[in-house]
Write a protein that holds these residues in place. Structure first.
Motif, PDB file in Angstrom:
ATOM      1  N   GLU A 134       8.357  -2.476  -7.172  1.00  0.00           N
ATOM      2  CA  GLU A 134       7.516  -3.019  -8.233  1.00  0.00           C
ATOM      3  C   GLU A 134       7.080  -4.442  -7.871  1.00  0.00           C
ATOM      4  O   GLU A 134       5.905  -4.807  -7.999  1.00  0.00           O
ATOM      5  N   ILE A 135       8.047  -5.223  -7.393  1.00  0.00           N
ATOM      6  CA  ILE A 135       7.746  -6.603  -6.995  1.00  0.00           C
ATOM      7  C   ILE A 135       6.807  -6.596  -5.801  1.00  0.00           C
ATOM      8  O   ILE A 135       5.856  -7.369  -5.729  1.00  0.00           O
ATOM      9  N   MET A 136       7.047  -5.651  -4.865  1.00  0.00           N
ATOM     10  CA  MET A 136       6.211  -5.600  -3.653  1.00  0.00           C
ATOM     11  C   MET A 136       4.754  -5.308  -4.019  1.00  0.00           C
ATOM     12  O   MET A 136       3.835  -5.856  -3.403  1.00  0.00           O
ATOM     13  N   ILE A 137       4.545  -4.446  -5.005  1.00  0.00           N
ATOM     14  CA  ILE A 137       3.161  -4.139  -5.397  1.00  0.00           C
ATOM     15  C   ILE A 137       2.494  -5.383  -5.963  1.00  0.00           C
ATOM     16  O   ILE A 137       1.355  -5.718  -5.613  1.00  0.00           O
ATOM     17  N   THR A 138       3.236  -6.113  -6.808  1.00  0.00           N
ATOM     18  CA  THR A 138       2.672  -7.348  -7.351  1.00  0.00           C
ATOM     19  C   THR A 138       2.406  -8.366  -6.240  1.00  0.00           C
ATOM     20  O   THR A 138       1.343  -8.992  -6.191  1.00  0.00           O
ATOM     21  N   LEU A 139       3.357  -8.481  -5.312  1.00  0.00           N
ATOM     22  CA  LEU A 139       3.154  -9.411  -4.191  1.00  0.00           C
ATOM     23  C   LEU A 139       1.968  -8.979  -3.354  1.00  0.00           C
ATOM     24  O   LEU A 139       1.198  -9.803  -2.847  1.00  0.00           O
ATOM     25  N   GLY A 140       1.809  -7.658  -3.213  1.00  0.00           N
ATOM     26  CA  GLY A 140       0.673  -7.137  -2.452  1.00  0.00           C
ATOM     27  C   GLY A 140      -0.640  -7.540  -3.092  1.00  0.00           C
ATOM     28  O   GLY A 140      -1.593  -7.919  -2.406  1.00  0.00           O
ATOM     29  N   ILE A 141      -0.692  -7.470  -4.434  1.00  0.00           N
ATOM     30  CA  ILE A 141      -1.915  -7.847  -5.133  1.00  0.00           C
ATOM     31  C   ILE A 141      -2.181  -9.342  -4.971  1.00  0.00           C
ATOM     32  O   ILE A 141      -3.311  -9.761  -4.726  1.00  0.00           O
ATOM     33  N   ILE A 142      -1.107 -10.139  -5.054  1.00  0.00           N
ATOM     34  CA  ILE A 142      -1.272 -11.588  -4.875  1.00  0.00           C
ATOM     35  C   ILE A 142      -1.778 -11.873  -3.455  1.00  0.00           C
ATOM     36  O   ILE A 142      -2.691 -12.671  -3.245  1.00  0.00           O
ATOM     37  N   SER A 143      -1.188 -11.161  -2.463  1.00  0.00           N
ATOM     38  CA  SER A 143      -1.611 -11.363  -1.075  1.00  0.00           C
ATOM     39  C   SER A 143      -3.080 -11.021  -0.916  1.00  0.00           C
ATOM     40  O   SER A 143      -3.838 -11.744  -0.259  1.00  0.00           O
ATOM     41  N   LEU A 144      -3.479  -9.908  -1.529  1.00  0.00           N
ATOM     42  CA  LEU A 144      -4.872  -9.488  -1.437  1.00  0.00           C
ATOM     43  C   LEU A 144      -5.781 -10.568  -2.026  1.00  0.00           C
ATOM     44  O   LEU A 144      -6.834 -10.887  -1.466  1.00  0.00           O
ATOM     45  N   GLU A 145      -5.320 -11.144  -3.139  1.00  0.00           N
ATOM     46  CA  GLU A 145      -6.099 -12.179  -3.804  1.00  0.00           C
ATOM     47  C   GLU A 145      -6.309 -13.388  -2.883  1.00  0.00           C
ATOM     48  O   GLU A 145      -7.425 -13.885  -2.734  1.00  0.00           O
ATOM     49  N   LEU A 175       0.834  -1.210   0.000  1.00  0.00           N
ATOM     50  CA  LEU A 175       0.000   0.000   0.000  1.00  0.00           C
ATOM     51  C   LEU A 175       0.864   1.254   0.000  1.00  0.00           C
ATOM     52  O   LEU A 175       0.543   2.242  -0.658  1.00  0.00           O
ATOM     53  N   TYR A 176       1.975   1.187   0.778  1.00  0.00           N
ATOM     54  CA  TYR A 176       2.870   2.336   0.826  1.00  0.00           C
ATOM     55  C   TYR A 176       3.411   2.664  -0.568  1.00  0.00           C
ATOM     56  O   TYR A 176       3.442   3.815  -0.990  1.00  0.00           O
ATOM     57  N   PHE A 177       3.793   1.599  -1.325  1.00  0.00           N
ATOM     58  CA  PHE A 177       4.338   1.832  -2.670  1.00  0.00           C
ATOM     59  C   PHE A 177       3.243   2.273  -3.637  1.00  0.00           C
ATOM     60  O   PHE A 177       3.504   3.014  -4.586  1.00  0.00           O
ATOM     61  N   MET A 178       2.002   1.798  -3.384  1.00  0.00           N
ATOM     62  CA  MET A 178       0.898   2.256  -4.227  1.00  0.00           C
ATOM     63  C   MET A 178       0.704   3.761  -4.042  1.00  0.00           C
ATOM     64  O   MET A 178       0.448   4.496  -4.996  1.00  0.00           O
ATOM     65  N   TYR A 179       0.858   4.197  -2.806  1.00  0.00           N
ATOM     66  CA  TYR A 179       0.775   5.630  -2.503  1.00  0.00           C
ATOM     67  C   TYR A 179       1.872   6.380  -3.262  1.00  0.00           C
ATOM     68  O   TYR A 179       1.628   7.410  -3.889  1.00  0.00           O
ATOM     69  N   GLN A 180       3.080   5.808  -3.236  1.00  0.00           N
ATOM     70  CA  GLN A 180       4.187   6.411  -3.986  1.00  0.00           C
ATOM     71  C   GLN A 180       3.845   6.535  -5.464  1.00  0.00           C
ATOM     72  O   GLN A 180       4.109   7.548  -6.095  1.00  0.00           O
ATOM     73  N   ARG A 181       3.247   5.470  -6.001  1.00  0.00           N
ATOM     74  CA  ARG A 181       2.983   5.432  -7.433  1.00  0.00           C
ATOM     75  C   ARG A 181       1.872   6.403  -7.831  1.00  0.00           C
ATOM     76  O   ARG A 181       1.964   7.066  -8.852  1.00  0.00           O
ATOM     77  N   ALA A 232       8.817   6.280  -9.887  1.00  0.00           N
ATOM     78  CA  ALA A 232       9.283   6.260  -8.507  1.00  0.00           C
ATOM     79  C   ALA A 232       9.346   4.841  -7.953  1.00  0.00           C
ATOM     80  O   ALA A 232      10.105   4.565  -7.028  1.00  0.00           O
ATOM     81  N   VAL A 233       8.542   3.949  -8.483  1.00  0.00           N
ATOM     82  CA  VAL A 233       8.505   2.613  -7.893  1.00  0.00           C
ATOM     83  C   VAL A 233       8.893   1.501  -8.865  1.00  0.00           C
ATOM     84  O   VAL A 233       9.060   0.358  -8.453  1.00  0.00           O
ATOM     85  N   SER A 234       9.027   1.817 -10.150  1.00  0.00           N
ATOM     86  CA  SER A 234       9.289   0.732 -11.093  1.00  0.00           C
ATOM     87  C   SER A 234      10.558   0.992 -11.888  1.00  0.00           C
ATOM     88  O   SER A 234      11.083   2.102 -11.908  1.00  0.00           O
ATOM     89  N   ASN A 235      11.018  -0.055 -12.534  1.00  0.00           N
ATOM     90  CA  ASN A 235      12.179   0.074 -13.412  1.00  0.00           C
ATOM     91  C   ASN A 235      11.764   0.116 -14.875  1.00  0.00           C
ATOM     92  O   ASN A 235      12.562  -0.174 -15.762  1.00  0.00           O
ATOM     93  N   LEU A 236      10.528   0.460 -15.139  1.00  0.00           N
ATOM     94  CA  LEU A 236      10.078   0.542 -16.524  1.00  0.00           C
ATOM     95  C   LEU A 236      10.893   1.599 -17.252  1.00  0.00           C
ATOM     96  O   LEU A 236      11.289   2.598 -16.664  1.00  0.00           O
ATOM     97  N   ASN A 237      11.168   1.379 -18.527  1.00  0.00           N
ATOM     98  CA  ASN A 237      11.926   2.361 -19.284  1.00  0.00           C
ATOM     99  C   ASN A 237      11.419   2.425 -20.713  1.00  0.00           C
ATOM    100  O   ASN A 237      10.410   1.795 -21.058  1.00  0.00           O
ATOM    101  N   PHE A 276      14.889  -5.269 -15.035  1.00  0.00           N
ATOM    102  CA  PHE A 276      14.596  -6.230 -13.980  1.00  0.00           C
ATOM    103  C   PHE A 276      13.707  -5.453 -13.027  1.00  0.00           C
ATOM    104  O   PHE A 276      13.992  -4.298 -12.744  1.00  0.00           O
ATOM    105  N   PRO A 277      12.619  -6.051 -12.573  1.00  0.00           N
ATOM    106  CA  PRO A 277      11.711  -5.264 -11.736  1.00  0.00           C
ATOM    107  C   PRO A 277      12.407  -4.747 -10.490  1.00  0.00           C
ATOM    108  O   PRO A 277      13.284  -5.413  -9.941  1.00  0.00           O
ATOM    109  N   SER A 278      12.013  -3.564 -10.050  1.00  0.00           N
ATOM    110  CA  SER A 278      12.570  -3.015  -8.823  1.00  0.00           C
ATOM    111  C   SER A 278      11.857  -3.659  -7.635  1.00  0.00           C
ATOM    112  O   SER A 278      10.800  -4.265  -7.787  1.00  0.00           O
ATOM    113  N   ALA A 279      12.454  -3.494  -6.456  1.00  0.00           N
ATOM    114  CA  ALA A 279      11.855  -4.088  -5.252  1.00  0.00           C
ATOM    115  C   ALA A 279      10.434  -3.557  -5.010  1.00  0.00           C
ATOM    116  O   ALA A 279       9.516  -4.339  -4.760  1.00  0.00           O
TER     117      ALA A 279
END
Lengths: 382, 326, 380
Positions: C349-360, C27-33, C41-46, C344-347
């Motif tokens: 970025e991975i945390m947001i995906t993990l957060g979504i999986i956790s929510l699921e 959630l904290y990183f979602m706020y950042q995004r 700010a949260v991803s390594n997208l380029n 390579f995904p940033s930490a």
């Protein structure tokens, strides 16, 4: 410059004031200026000042003229550096100079021969003008001898050789195609010797004086580049220090004399300015010591590359220059250079690894529970 | 239905679908717009002055990239949301000979190629990328954009760029100085980069005229003198003479993936200049062939839905006592 | 009708708290995004890798993992295998959660998220776009899944009347629920076509992208049913549904064979077989991926192995990884936008995906413990 910034080291400059007729302050200013141009510290300036004020012995100079217009000498004469003529006459002993010598004929030729014999291996040889080599050099003779012979003769026992001006440096205007006399620069004629070149048409007198002062102070010639030019004067392209450079970078160009861009002082590159391929310090020193951008580009004419072999007198006056600023090109991103392309961070790798690990771990736990269950089921069934 | 039958049917169905893809009228590459405008970038003329980069930023109101007290120069490394064109360098070995492969260097421009058959236009779900029917210019319309960035991945040249560092970012790309509010082309002007280019390395003009000019240069012999135009190829504002370099006999953008309106010529092979390995057929044409075969007038899905509804109805009625879905 | 039961267990357990913790961090990183710095700010997208794990994992793989409902619906309603019906409702629930959170993930990835509705406005539609088809189809399918899952909710609140009328028209939604995933799961493969040369030749099969995508989605769909049923059995101490799963195993086996044969056949037809052994990372990833597809075939072929629940689970996990690898390889790992681009995904970025999986997973636990989802009696 304040007096305090220079430590005179207890040296008495009154002798200079008397001898040269300049104040200590003006004299030190001059030496410091030259030293700064050469890239030397104030310590170097002091060494220079002492060398000038108390020359151990003024080095004798033999000055030869070949195919030329006497431009370098004329330019040197009109130099407005403080008390230049005093300095030059007091600093070096010009034993032979066809333009400046008061004597003439056999008299001066005698003096030259005597001086060369007396100062064997100690005199400074300055060559001004190109040396014709075609038909054994018959196209330029002084006192019955060809310039080619005179050059070899004088060079043999010289302490150092300076080619002053573009003609002496690489042939200059008379070496332009079709070059009927085979006009050649001194370095090409004196292949086995180091000939320092100070090209330019005319060359900036300061570049010559600075080099000579360096020679007087340290007894050797300053560091030179691959074309034997002193690095302190010819180390950078005109384009690099040109005051019109910002216009070049922004794409603002004058396209013809008198157009709006020309009036506004835009970059003259499109009009054939050779600044981007000519090495010289014109933009920082200018000419005639009067300030106010007195040099070709400063007065609105494109640089024509007078001091650059293969450019001046060679390329059409208004054809585009080959820009050399960026060789080797380090101010440009490589083809594969990208914005924001990131590597793998340790935390990210750890997080990804942990996620996959947890998935596999959970599966393993579940699998073991299931196989336990299988066994119990089988047991209960059995 | 038995499992075996189902698998047969499924495989047969997919095979039929695949065959129909192959047999259906394939969507060919798009043709260049009749009055397509474009640019010709001759890398052998580029002196690396970056005037085009500066002018582009001025016309498009972009800020310099990586400009800080330590790096006062605008030093963009690649295209980005703030940089629509950039001059990059090829270098090998000692990098002293311009336009030579060995120990050489040359400059290469990166900007939108304005494809004749643009991947971004084909991929964009909301028609936010469009090819102007008259000029062939590929434009972006942020009002309908959802930021899915399919245009970025579908662009062979990685041209569209997103403002990742803004919460309310947007896609940005070169629109040949013809976006509303600028409209240089509509007003009879040329692109900013072509206007300021001092050597005519970036030449503006109609695609036809530029292609003719590029082909003419391909016939020149290395070492002879050619008079190069500056600005607009059809009405150059000035000309200059220059010795002809050793051109690669390849006009990039004549045919690659359907061609581009911005074409490149060079003395260095294009794969060394970072150009992608493209074939003549555009990926967009393949993608649209597949999509239109499967979804033309939604015919196939409609037939499938009818069949499925029938089967599901029959099967749920059959075991109605089990309570259908519940 | 009341064959499904509410699992009367405590919701707040240690694993649940752990998942909640991960979600709170994300959630904290979602706020950042969304508030502070945008995606950068949260991803390594380029510029070259415009799609990272948010698209490739959350949407492309996430929805394929959520194909359990789709795969089972085909088995139950098209192949008329009523005996698999007990697995249906939990499968629909995971599909609903998977797709809904895939949509959630897509929202994270959406550069102009505040304009997301633009894709639903017909005058914006570009019918050439694969993305349009995926976007609309996935959105509709989420709606369909909600309707398909509605009976569980209606049973819980005891709305018999609504339930009856819903059941009357449910067949239409079931049919749509089979058609729509067929469409968008194949289209997720078609997305690769427009990327052309950027997709590694071993994965760029052009016209065959949709076929391979739908086949692998079916494999993953069946695998996730096996996987979930196994985990439910092992984790929630439910009666095992092993016999049912064994039957599914047989279906998967043939899907796997079909996939592998077509995959290799297409490469042979396109003259790319040599690339498999060309060395380099692409070859390696291809071989690992194919091994993950082929290994389960053998696991499922061994006589008697079918009956072994843990072996079935291992096979299912293999296939899930295989399907995920197929997508990761094509979209990210061997994806080559040009020299110099890396991703390579940033930490965060991975945390947001993990957060979504956790929510699921948390939502799944919540629903099975609050609504009648799992099948009550031992299956017939």
């Amino acid at each position: 410059m304040s007096k305090d910034s220079l430590d005179s080291g207890g040296f008495d400059f009154s002798i200079i004031e008397k001898r040269l007729g300049v104040s200590r302050r003006v004299f030190l200013q001059y030496c410091t200026g030259v030293a700064a141009s050469l890239g030397l510290s104030t310590k170097g300036a002091m060494a220079m000042a002492k060398a000038v004020a108390q020359p151990a012995k003024r080095p004798p100079v033999i000055w030869l003229h070949g195919q030329e217009c006497t431009g370098p000498t004329e330019s040197l004469l009109r130099s407005e550096q403080p008390s230049l003529e005093h300095l030059i006459l007091d600093l070096i002993s010009v034993d032979y100079h066809q333009t400046l010598d008061t004597g003439a004929g056999h008299q001066v030729e005698d003096i030259k021969k005597k001086s060369m014999a007396a100062n064997k291996g100690k005199y400074l040889l300055v060559i001004e003008g190109a040396i014709p080599v075609k038909d054994n050099g018959v196209y330029c003779k002084i006192a019955g001898e060809t310039m080619l012979e005179l050059t070899h003769e004088a060079a043999e026992h010289a302490a150092a050789i300076v080619a002053f001006g573009s003609c002496a440096s690489w042939g200059g205007v008379q070496s332009a195609s079709p070059n009927p006399t085979g006009a050649t620069g001194a370095p090409q004629v004196l292949k086995d010797k180091t000939v320092l070149t100070i090209p330019g048409c005319p060359p900036n007198p300061a570049n010559f004086l600075g080099t000579v002062l360096y020679f007087v102070t340290y007894g050797k010639l300053p560091p030179i580049d691959d074309k034997a030019r002193p690095k302190w004067a010819y180390g950078r392209l005109i384009h690099e220090n040109c005051y019109r450079r910002p216009h070049f970078d922004a794409g603002r160009f004058a396209t013809e004399f008198g157009d709006e861009g020309h009036k506004k002082g835009y970059c003259l590159y499109k009009m054939g300015c050779k600044g981007p391929e000519t090495y010289n310090n014109c933009p920082s020193l200018e000419y005639n010591n009067i300030g106010g951008q007195v040099w070709p580009v400063g007065v609105g004419h494109p640089c024509f590359g007078c001091s650059e072999e293969g450019v001046g007198f060679e390329k059409p006056l208004f054809s585009l220059a080959d820009v050399k600023t960026h060789t080797p090109p380090n101010a440009f991103p490589d083809i594969a250079d990208r914005e924001d392309s990131s590597g793998v961070s340790i935390t990210a790798a750890a997080a990804a690894g942990a996620a996959v690990g947890v998935a596999i771990g959970a599966t393993a736990v579940a699998a073991s529970r299931l196989s336990k269950k299988d066994t119990t089921d089988e047991n209960s069934e059995g | 239905m038995e499992r075996r039958d189902f698998l047969k049917a499924a495989l047969g169905g997919s095979a039929a679908a695949v065959c129909s893809v192959g047999m259906a009228q394939a969507r060919p590459n798009l043709e260049p717009a009749e009055e397509a405008v474009g640019m010709l970038f001759d890398s052998t003329l580029c002196v690396g002055c970056k005037a085009c980069v500066a002018k582009c930023k001025e016309v498009n109101s972009r800020v310099p990239a990586h400009s800080d007290p330590d790096n006062p120069w605008d030093s963009a490394r690649d295209l980005s949301a703030d940089t629509f064109n950039v001059i990059k360098v090829y270098r090998s070995g000692k990098a002293v000979n311009k336009d030579r492969i060995k120990d050489g260097f040359c400059f290469e421009k990166r900007s939108c190629m304005h494809c004749v058959d643009p991947g971004c236009v084909s991929a964009c779900p909301t028609t936010s990328m469009r090819r102007d029917p008259k000029t062939g210019i590929v434009t972006h319309h942020p009002d309908s954009c959802i930021g899915c960035r399919n245009c970025m991945v579908a662009c062979p040249y990685n041209v569209p760029q997103f403002d990742y560092n803004k919460v309310f970012g947007s896609i940005h790309k070169c629109q040949m100085c013809n976006q509303s509010g600028v409209e240089r082309i509509n007003n009879g002007q040329m692109t900013g980069c072509a206007e300021v280019c001092p050597t005519g390395a970036t030449l503006f003009g109609s695609r036809k005229a530029l292609l003719a000019e590029a082909k003419r240069r391909m016939t020149l012999k290395s070492g002879e003198v050619y008079t190069y135009p500056r600005g607009d190829v059809s009405k150059p504002d000035s000309m200059h003479e220059k010795t002809v370099p050793n051109y690669q006999k390849h006009i990039w953008g004549e045919k690659e993936a359907g061609g581009t309106n911005v074409m490149h010529i060079s003395a260095i092979p294009f794969d060394q200049l970072g150009m992608p390995p493209l074939e003549e057929r555009s990926a967009a044409s393949v993608s649209e062939t597949v999509q239109h075969t499967l979804y033309s007038y939604l015919a196939l899905p409609a037939i499938a839905l009818a069949g499925l509804t029938y089967v599901v109805k029959r099967n749920t009625d059959h075991d109605d006592d089990e309570g259908g879905m519940s | 009708m009341s064959a499904h039961k509410v699992l009367r267990q405590r919701l707040i357990t240690f694993p649940f708290m752990l998942l909640l913790a991960i979600f709170l961090v994300s959630l904290y990183f979602m706020y950042q995004r969304f508030v502070v710095g945008g995606m950068g700010a949260v991803s390594n997208l380029n510029g070259g890798f415009a799609w990272g794990i948010w698209v490739v994992y959350d949407v492309v793989i996430g929805t394929a993992l959520a194909c359990g409902g789709y795969a089972l619906a085909i088995t139950v309603y098209v192949m008329n295998r009523g005996q698999y019906h007990p697995l249906m409702r939990p499968a629909i629930l995971t599909s609903l959660l998977g797709y809904a959170l895939g949509g959630f993930g897509a929202f994270f990835d959406m550069g102009k998220f505040w304009q997301f509705y633009e894709i639903f406005l017909p005058w914006n539609w570009n019918f050439n776009s694969v993305m349009l088809e995926v976007g609309l189809c996935v959105a509709t399918y989420i709606l369909i899944l909600t309707i398909e899952f509605a009976p569980a909710f209606l049973e819980r609140i005891g709305s018999k009347k609504l339930l009856r009328s819903l059941n009357k028209v449910l067949f239409l939604f079931i049919a749509l629920g089979i058609l729509l995933p067929t469409m968008h799961q194949s289209s997720l493969g078609s997305l690769l076509i427009s990327m052309g040369h950027k997709v590694d030749p071993l994965w760029q099969t052009w016209h065959f992208q949709p076929l391979l995508a739908i086949l692998s989605a079916l494999i993953m769909g069946f695998s996730i049913v096996v996987f979930e049923a196994s985990l439910t059995t092992a984790g929630l101490h439910q009666d095992d549904e092993n016999t049912l799963l064994v039957g599914l195993g047989r279906i998967i086996k043939w899907l796997l064979v079909a996939f592998v044969v077509i995959r290799i056949g297409v490469l042979a037809g396109q003259g790319k077989l040599g690339l498999i052994f060309a060395g380099g990372s692409s070859s390696l990833f291809f071989i690992v991926e194919m091994a993950l597809f082929i290994l389960p075939i053998f696991l499922l072929m061994v006589p008697g192995a079918n009956r072994n629940a843990s072996q079935l689970l291992v096979a299912a996990v293999c296939m899930l990884f295989a399907g995920a690898a197929y997508r990761f390889d094509a979209f990210l790992i061997t994806f080559n936008p040009g020299p110099g681009y890396t991703y390579f995904p940033s930490a965060p970025e991975i945390m947001i995906t993990l957060g979504i999986i956790s929510l699921e997973i948390m939502l799944y636990l919540f629903f099975v413990k609050k609504l009648p989802v799992l099948h009550g009696a031992k299956h017939a």
